[in-house]
Design a protein around this motif. Structure first.
Motif, short mmCIF file in Angstrom:
data_model
loop_
_atom_site.label_atom_id
_atom_site.label_comp_id
_atom_site.label_asym_id
_atom_site.label_seq_id
_atom_site.Cartn_x
_atom_site.Cartn_y
_atom_site.Cartn_z
N PHE A 172 -8.00 10.80 -12.71
CA PHE A 172 -7.54 10.50 -11.35
C PHE A 172 -6.14 11.06 -11.13
CE2 PHE A 172 -10.66 7.15 -12.19
CZ PHE A 172 -11.42 7.19 -11.03
N ILE A 173 -5.81 11.26 -9.87
CA ILE A 173 -4.45 11.61 -9.46
C ILE A 173 -3.83 10.35 -8.86
CG2 ILE A 173 -3.04 13.00 -7.90
CD1 ILE A 173 -5.18 15.18 -8.09
N VAL A 174 -2.63 10.02 -9.29
CA VAL A 174 -1.96 8.80 -8.84
C VAL A 174 -0.88 9.16 -7.82
CG1 VAL A 174 -0.54 6.85 -9.55
CG2 VAL A 174 -2.43 7.61 -11.00
N SER A 175 -0.84 8.39 -6.73
CA SER A 175 0.14 8.63 -5.67
C SER A 175 0.72 7.31 -5.22
CB SER A 175 -0.53 9.34 -4.49
OG SER A 175 0.36 9.46 -3.39
N GLU A 176 1.96 7.35 -4.74
CA GLU A 176 2.58 6.16 -4.16
C GLU A 176 2.45 6.14 -2.64
OE1 GLU A 176 6.57 5.57 -5.43
OE2 GLU A 176 6.07 5.48 -7.56
N SER A 177 2.01 7.24 -2.05
CA SER A 177 1.81 7.32 -0.62
C SER A 177 0.31 7.37 -0.33
CB SER A 177 2.49 8.57 -0.03
OG SER A 177 1.96 9.75 -0.63
N LEU A 178 -0.05 7.17 0.92
CA LEU A 178 -1.46 7.20 1.30
C LEU A 178 -1.82 8.62 1.69
CD1 LEU A 178 -3.94 5.40 1.62
CD2 LEU A 178 -3.29 5.06 4.01
N ASP A 179 -2.37 9.37 0.74
CA ASP A 179 -2.76 10.75 0.98
C ASP A 179 -4.10 10.80 1.71
OD1 ASP A 179 -0.50 11.30 -0.49
OD2 ASP A 179 -1.59 11.80 -2.33
N THR A 180 -4.38 11.95 2.30
CA THR A 180 -5.66 12.12 3.00
C THR A 180 -6.83 12.04 2.03
OG1 THR A 180 -5.41 14.53 2.80
CG2 THR A 180 -4.65 13.50 4.85
N ASP A 181 -6.60 12.34 0.75
CA ASP A 181 -7.66 12.28 -0.24
C ASP A 181 -7.75 10.93 -0.96
OD1 ASP A 181 -8.47 14.89 0.24
OD2 ASP A 181 -7.18 15.75 -1.29
N SER A 182 -6.87 9.98 -0.63
CA SER A 182 -6.88 8.70 -1.33
C SER A 182 -8.22 7.98 -1.11
CB SER A 182 -5.74 7.80 -0.83
OG SER A 182 -4.49 8.35 -1.19
N GLU A 183 -8.78 7.48 -2.18
CA GLU A 183 -10.06 6.78 -2.09
C GLU A 183 -9.94 5.29 -2.40
OE1 GLU A 183 -12.32 7.31 -6.25
OE2 GLU A 183 -11.97 9.22 -5.22
N LEU A 184 -8.78 4.87 -2.90
CA LEU A 184 -8.58 3.47 -3.27
C LEU A 184 -7.09 3.18 -3.28
CD1 LEU A 184 -9.91 0.80 -4.41
CD2 LEU A 184 -9.44 1.73 -6.69
N ILE A 185 -6.73 1.96 -2.86
CA ILE A 185 -5.34 1.50 -2.93
C ILE A 185 -5.28 0.32 -3.88
CG2 ILE A 185 -3.37 0.58 -1.67
CD1 ILE A 185 -4.52 1.87 0.86
N VAL A 186 -4.43 0.42 -4.89
CA VAL A 186 -4.23 -0.65 -5.85
C VAL A 186 -2.91 -1.33 -5.52
CG1 VAL A 186 -3.99 -1.27 -8.28
CG2 VAL A 186 -5.50 0.61 -7.62
N CYS A 187 -2.96 -2.64 -5.28
CA CYS A 187 -1.75 -3.41 -5.00
C CYS A 187 -1.42 -4.28 -6.20
CB CYS A 187 -1.94 -4.29 -3.77
SG CYS A 187 -2.07 -3.37 -2.22
N ILE A 188 -0.23 -4.06 -6.77
CA ILE A 188 0.19 -4.81 -7.96
C ILE A 188 1.24 -5.84 -7.55
CG2 ILE A 188 1.19 -4.63 -10.26
CD1 ILE A 188 0.26 -1.72 -10.34
N GLY A 189 1.00 -7.09 -7.89
CA GLY A 189 1.91 -8.18 -7.53
C GLY A 189 1.10 -9.41 -7.21
N GLY A 190 1.63 -10.24 -6.32
CA GLY A 190 0.90 -11.40 -5.86
C GLY A 190 0.30 -11.15 -4.49
N ASP A 191 -0.07 -12.23 -3.80
CA ASP A 191 -0.65 -12.08 -2.47
C ASP A 191 0.35 -11.47 -1.48
OD1 ASP A 191 -3.16 -13.07 -3.14
OD2 ASP A 191 -2.53 -15.15 -2.84
N GLY A 192 1.64 -11.74 -1.68
CA GLY A 192 2.66 -11.16 -0.81
C GLY A 192 2.69 -9.65 -0.90
N ALA A 193 2.60 -9.13 -2.12
CA ALA A 193 2.59 -7.67 -2.31
C ALA A 193 1.33 -7.07 -1.72
CB ALA A 193 2.69 -7.34 -3.80
N PHE A 194 0.22 -7.80 -1.83
CA PHE A 194 -1.03 -7.32 -1.26
C PHE A 194 -0.93 -7.20 0.27
CE2 PHE A 194 -5.20 -8.24 0.60
CZ PHE A 194 -5.96 -7.23 0.03
N LEU A 195 -0.43 -8.25 0.92
CA LEU A 195 -0.26 -8.21 2.37
C LEU A 195 0.73 -7.14 2.80
CD1 LEU A 195 -0.22 -12.05 3.06
CD2 LEU A 195 -2.05 -10.46 3.66
#
Length: 268
Positions: A32-55
């Motif tokens: 996989f290619i890892v990005s911190e921004s939402l690229d046009t090719d992004s297929e999944l977003i992983v949120c690390i943290g608690g519910d606050g980070a997710f929101l």
């Protein structure tokens, strides 16, 4: 061959940053290619943290259609699906398609001001209407265009099923299975005296009804609107309309996920 890009969003706690570094290494080792921004090719977003980070991630990326998954390095972690020691399992199950998507509805508030402007705010968990500087508010509330009550108190909270286990639950609202599409209106410290009469329990509304709110003149100025963790203050509100939004949030869930098992593990 199309690049398989996964976007990672994280809070800045040491354990989250450590988890992000380890996850990025494992993902890149799996092609996989890892990005911190939402690229046009992004297929999944992983949120690390608690519910606050997710929101925070959902609002940061403006409610995209691509799915999210959460890694819990926080406290409650109700939205989060996996723990930091399950990274290898997560990558394996994701690559082999052993998951399903859980779709959450969102709620939208449209604020109309006295100078004919309008502003929209969308929340996954809830939208809260309260007075500025902790003042009590007086709100004329209608449901589906029919006047229901003149609410007096600290404010009202309108939650989605996803948000029913959050602030709504702390206020005494009920837990709602996310497979039901409804809004829950929960009062915040309602006044119920000979001078002021307000509903003191939650109201459940079907998805095709909207909630109309007209602040009384004396409280029209200085209204605070909170969507999840974001706050906005308006000083010249004419009325507010709250309804379901057409935006949804898709969460990646593995085969053994069950909502009520999650509720039991987090609250009992």
């Amino acid at each position: 061959m199309k690049n398989r890009v996964i976007t990672i969003h994280t809070n800045d706690t040491p354990v989250s940053l450590k988890t992000k570094k380890l996850l990025a290494k494992k993902l890149e080792g799996s092609g996989f290619i890892v990005s911190e921004s939402l690229d046009t090719d992004s297929e999944l977003i992983v949120c690390i943290g608690g519910d606050g980070a997710f929101l925070e991630g959902i609002h940061k990326f403006q409610f995209p259609e691509i799915p999210f998954i959460g890694i819990n390095t926080g406290h409650l972690g109700f939205f989060q699906e996996i723990s930091p020691n399950q990274l290898a399992d997560f990558i394996f199950h994701y690559k082999t398609g052993k998951y399903h998507l859980q779709t959450f509805s969102t709620v939208k508030a449209t604020v109309f001001t006295e100078n004919n402007q309008s502003f929209e705010h969308v929340g996954l968990n809830e939208i809260v209407i309260r007075g500025e500087l902790s003042r009590s508010v007086h709100l004329n509330i209608s449901i589906g265009g029919s006047f229901i009550e003149r609410f007096s108190g600290d404010g009202i909270l309108v939650s989605t099923p996803a948000g029913s286990t959050a602030y709504n639950y702390s206020l005494g609202g009920c837990i709602v299975d996310p497979r039901l599409k409804l809004m829950q209106v929960t009062p915040i410290a309602p006044m119920n005296t000979t001078a002021y009469r307000s509903f003191t329990s939650s109201i459940l509304l079907p998805s095709d009804l909207s909630l109309g709110i007209i602040p009384d003149y004396e409280t029209r100025r200085g209204i605070k609107i909170t969507t999840d963790h974001l706050e906005y203050t308006y000083n010249n509100i004419d009325n507010i309309n709250i309804e379901f939004s057409d935006k949804v949030v898709n969460l990646l869930r593995f085969e053994n996920y069950d909502f009520w098992t999650k509720v039991k593990s987090k609250f009992l």
